[in-house]
Design an enzyme around this catalytic site. Structure first.
Site, PDB file in Angstrom:
ATOM      1  N   HIS A 160      -2.400   7.878   6.663  1.00 20.96           N
ATOM      2  CA  HIS A 160      -1.379   8.680   5.973  1.00 20.96           C
ATOM      3  C   HIS A 160      -1.971   9.956   5.386  1.00 20.96           C
ATOM      4  O   HIS A 160      -1.349  11.022   5.420  1.00 20.96           O
ATOM      5  CB  HIS A 160      -0.738   7.887   4.821  1.00 20.96           C
ATOM      6  N   GLY A 177       0.833  -1.192   0.000  1.00 19.83           N
ATOM      7  CA  GLY A 177       0.000   0.000   0.000  1.00 19.83           C
ATOM      8  C   GLY A 177       0.869   1.243   0.000  1.00 19.83           C
ATOM      9  O   GLY A 177       2.004   1.216   0.502  1.00 19.83           O
ATOM     10  N   HIS A 215      -4.679   1.868   7.389  1.00 26.11           N
ATOM     11  CA  HIS A 215      -3.311   2.385   7.489  1.00 26.11           C
ATOM     12  C   HIS A 215      -3.083   3.513   6.467  1.00 26.11           C
ATOM     13  O   HIS A 215      -2.556   4.573   6.798  1.00 26.11           O
ATOM     14  CB  HIS A 215      -2.331   1.219   7.259  1.00 26.11           C
ATOM     15  N   GLU A 216      -3.513   3.281   5.219  1.00 28.29           N
ATOM     16  CA  GLU A 216      -3.289   4.285   4.165  1.00 28.29           C
ATOM     17  C   GLU A 216      -4.122   5.550   4.406  1.00 28.29           C
ATOM     18  O   GLU A 216      -3.660   6.658   4.141  1.00 28.29           O
ATOM     19  CB  GLU A 216      -3.608   3.711   2.779  1.00 28.29           C
ATOM     20  N   GLN A 248       2.975  10.053   1.187  1.00 25.78           N
ATOM     21  CA  GLN A 248       4.295   9.417   1.298  1.00 25.78           C
ATOM     22  C   GLN A 248       5.223   9.758   0.140  1.00 25.78           C
ATOM     23  O   GLN A 248       6.436   9.587   0.244  1.00 25.78           O
ATOM     24  CB  GLN A 248       4.146   7.886   1.381  1.00 25.78           C
ATOM     25  N   CYS A 288       5.635  -0.121   7.385  1.00 25.03           N
ATOM     26  CA  CYS A 288       5.288   1.031   6.551  1.00 25.03           C
ATOM     27  C   CYS A 288       6.503   1.390   5.699  1.00 25.03           C
ATOM     28  O   CYS A 288       7.630   1.404   6.197  1.00 25.03           O
ATOM     29  CB  CYS A 288       4.920   2.214   7.445  1.00 25.03           C
ATOM     30  N   LEU A 289       6.263   1.686   4.430  1.00 27.32           N
ATOM     31  CA  LEU A 289       7.377   2.043   3.541  1.00 27.32           C
ATOM     32  C   LEU A 289       8.062   3.333   3.995  1.00 27.32           C
ATOM     33  O   LEU A 289       9.201   3.580   3.623  1.00 27.32           O
ATOM     34  CB  LEU A 289       6.874   2.189   2.099  1.00 27.32           C
TER      35      LEU A 289
HETATM   36 NI    NI Z   1       2.525   3.315   5.540  1.00 26.93          NI
END
Ligand code: NI
Length: 175
Positions: free
Chosen positions: A137, A46, A133-134, A51, A91-92
């Site tokens: 963000h 995701g 989660h997204e 991000q 998380c990225l």
């Molecule tokens: Ni994330």
């Protein structure tokens, strides 16, 4: 398509809030395609616009085993939440860190697709976790915000050290 730069905690731009998308054009489709390519390459399941430092309210997700079922959600909102469970998340933007987070198990979502058409669907399991989660963000929130200050400071130091060494630890299944 292009690989975009993913911001890493504690970059303050991760705290920006995304803006409602009103223009559904080729540029939005390009952003979605670039975000998908960036997410697959990372690899992650995701990625939210914030991000990659774009203010448009867009998330891309693919929780399929073969990474061939991309989902692009524009202006997504969660209409209903049911149940609760705790699952390790990554998380990225916080590479190499996995911590348990409590999320709803079943959700109902409304969003628009890249053509501006409204879609509504139910999600559970990993997809439900990923969407929650997204969406965080898009509000400038990170999954590590629920941890203690001490723990967050440790993560910050670890990432800053890795960043100086130029080699962040590879992420597992990151959202
Ligand atoms: Ni994330």
């Amino acid at each position: 398509m292009a690989i975009l730069n993913i911001l890493h905690f504690p970059d303050p731009r991760l705290r920006n809030k995304a803006q409602v998308v009103k223009t559904f054009d080729a540029d939005l489709r390009k952003l979605a395609a670039d975000m998908l390519e960036t997410m697959y390459q990372a690899p992650g399941i995701g990625l939210a616009s914030i991000q990659v430092n774009d203010p448009r309210r867009l998330v891309v997700i693919d929780v399929s085993e073969n990474h061939d079922d991309p989902l692009c959600l524009v202006n997504p909102v969660i209409l209903e939440k049911h149940g609760e469970h705790k699952m390790d998340e990554g998380c990225l933007s916080v590479p190499g860190v996995f911590e348990p987070v409590v999320r709803a198990t079943d959700i109902k979502v409304r969003a628009q697709n890249l053509d501006g058409e409204t879609i509504e669907f139910a999600a559970d399991d990993l997809l439900a976790v990923c969407i929650q989660h997204e969406l965080d963000h898009l509000e400038g929130k990170l999954f590590i915000d629920n941890l203690s200050n001490l723990k967050r400071q440790r993560i910050r130091k670890k990432l800053e050290k890795e960043s100086r060494q130029g080699q962040p630890e590879a992420a597992g299944q990151a959202l």
